[in-house]
Design a protein around this motif. Structure first.
Motif, PDB file in Angstrom:
ATOM      1  N   GLN A   1      -7.979   1.573  -3.997  1.00 54.62           N
ATOM      2  CA  GLN A   1      -8.019   2.550  -2.899  1.00 54.62           C
ATOM      3  C   GLN A   1      -9.232   2.325  -1.993  1.00 54.62           C
ATOM      4  O   GLN A   1      -9.102   2.336  -0.771  1.00 54.62           O
ATOM      5  CB  GLN A   1      -8.044   3.976  -3.461  1.00 54.62           C
ATOM      6  N   LEU A   2     -10.394   2.146  -2.594  1.00 56.24           N
ATOM      7  CA  LEU A   2     -11.600   1.964  -1.779  1.00 56.24           C
ATOM      8  C   LEU A   2     -11.548   0.669  -0.969  1.00 56.24           C
ATOM      9  O   LEU A   2     -12.060   0.603   0.146  1.00 56.24           O
ATOM     10  CB  LEU A   2     -12.850   2.004  -2.661  1.00 56.24           C
ATOM     11  N   TRP A   3     -10.907  -0.359  -1.528  1.00 52.12           N
ATOM     12  CA  TRP A   3     -10.762  -1.604  -0.762  1.00 52.12           C
ATOM     13  C   TRP A   3      -9.797  -1.381   0.399  1.00 52.12           C
ATOM     14  O   TRP A   3     -10.061  -1.784   1.528  1.00 52.12           O
ATOM     15  CB  TRP A   3     -10.280  -2.747  -1.646  1.00 52.12           C
ATOM     16  N   ALA A   4      -8.664  -0.732   0.107  1.00 44.81           N
ATOM     17  CA  ALA A   4      -7.657  -0.487   1.148  1.00 44.81           C
ATOM     18  C   ALA A   4      -8.206   0.399   2.263  1.00 44.81           C
ATOM     19  O   ALA A   4      -7.851   0.214   3.433  1.00 44.81           O
ATOM     20  CB  ALA A   4      -6.410   0.157   0.532  1.00 44.81           C
ATOM     21  N   TRP A   5      -9.047   1.346   1.920  1.00 43.82           N
ATOM     22  CA  TRP A   5      -9.629   2.234   2.931  1.00 43.82           C
ATOM     23  C   TRP A   5     -10.775   1.579   3.693  1.00 43.82           C
ATOM     24  O   TRP A   5     -11.305   2.153   4.646  1.00 43.82           O
ATOM     25  CB  TRP A   5     -10.134   3.516   2.293  1.00 43.82           C
ATOM     26  N   GLY A   6     -11.203   0.397   3.250  1.00 44.13           N
ATOM     27  CA  GLY A   6     -12.275  -0.320   3.941  1.00 44.13           C
ATOM     28  C   GLY A   6     -13.664   0.005   3.439  1.00 44.13           C
ATOM     29  O   GLY A   6     -14.640  -0.562   3.929  1.00 44.13           O
ATOM     30  N   SER A   7     -13.799   0.878   2.460  1.00 44.32           N
ATOM     31  CA  SER A   7     -15.128   1.269   1.974  1.00 44.32           C
ATOM     32  C   SER A   7     -15.822   0.142   1.218  1.00 44.32           C
ATOM     33  O   SER A   7     -16.998  -0.150   1.483  1.00 44.32           O
ATOM     34  CB  SER A   7     -15.018   2.499   1.069  1.00 44.32           C
TER      35      SER A   7
ATOM     36  N   GLU B   1       0.820   3.912  -3.148  1.00 44.60           N
ATOM     37  CA  GLU B   1       0.386   5.307  -3.017  1.00 44.60           C
ATOM     38  C   GLU B   1       1.476   6.267  -3.481  1.00 44.60           C
ATOM     39  O   GLU B   1       1.190   7.267  -4.131  1.00 44.60           O
ATOM     40  CB  GLU B   1      -0.040   5.591  -1.583  1.00 44.60           C
TER      41      GLU B   1
ATOM     42  N   ARG C   1       0.796  -1.219   0.000  1.00 47.18           N
ATOM     43  CA  ARG C   1       0.000   0.000   0.000  1.00 47.18           C
ATOM     44  C   ARG C   1       0.837   1.283   0.000  1.00 47.18           C
ATOM     45  O   ARG C   1       0.576   2.198  -0.768  1.00 47.18           O
ATOM     46  CB  ARG C   1      -0.935  -0.025   1.205  1.00 47.18           C
TER      47      ARG C   1
END
Length: 186
Positions: A150-156, A86, A82
């Motif tokens: 990104q959305l997976w990594a952020w938990g969304s 980024e 990650r």
């Protein structure tokens, strides 16, 4: 290690010097600016990602399967590494100018081939598309995959879709491919 553990904000010339056991000014001989240092690290990330693409994409496989392998590796790399991921796409932090003086290739030389590979796959999946259309579709697919990562990594995405279902990331990647390349043949 610093990038992986703490992202680009954790990378500093002094900390690198401390970990390497050299004077705090020593890294400046190789990296005159913080941007030059971050760019060198990002180039290593792109090289690693490119090697993973090469290992995952079977050259004899149909273009759609190659695109799926590339997309799966891309999202997987983002989730596994990650901090590096980024950094690699923070061109606002990275220096692609003046790198000829350092003996290092310009950052664009590391990023463009990977995008070119995606454009090539899109044009092979959609042979009727004109070159510019294939490039725009590849950019939209890339943005979609980047957003998935990104959305997976952020938990969304796990929150919205239920993180305990097996194969969910792969299904979202397949949906992105279907959206940009058309539905895969059964």
């Amino acid at each position: 290690e610093l990038v992986l553990d703490g992202g680009s904000g954790a990378v500093g010339l002094r900390e690198i010097a401390r970990r390497a056991g050299v004077s705090h000014g020593a890294p400046r001989r190789y990296f005159p600016t913080h941007h030059a240092l971050l760019s060198a690290i990002a180039r290593r990330g792109f090289a690693d990602l490119g090697q993973r693409f090469a290992a995952a994409v079977a050259p004899t496989a149909p273009p759609r399967e190659q695109a799926r392998a590339l997309a799966t590796v891309y999202v997987g790399y983002a989730l596994e590494r990650r901090g590096m991921f980024e950094l690699m796409f923070r061109h606002d932090l990275l220096d692609s100018s003046g790198q000829e003086d350092t003996g290092q290739p310009r950052l664009r030389a590391a990023t463009r081939p990977l995008f070119g590979q995606l454009v090539s796959l899109v044009s092979r999946c959609r042979p009727a598309a004109e070159a510019e259309e294939a490039e725009v579709t590849a950019a939209a697919l890339w943005a979609n995959l980047h957003g998935v990562a990104q959305l997976w990594a952020w938990g969304s995405l796990p929150l919205m879709l239920g993180e305990d279902r097996p194969g969910l990331v792969e299904r979202v990647v397949d949906a992105a491919l279907d959206a940009h390349l058309g539905t895969a043949a059964p």
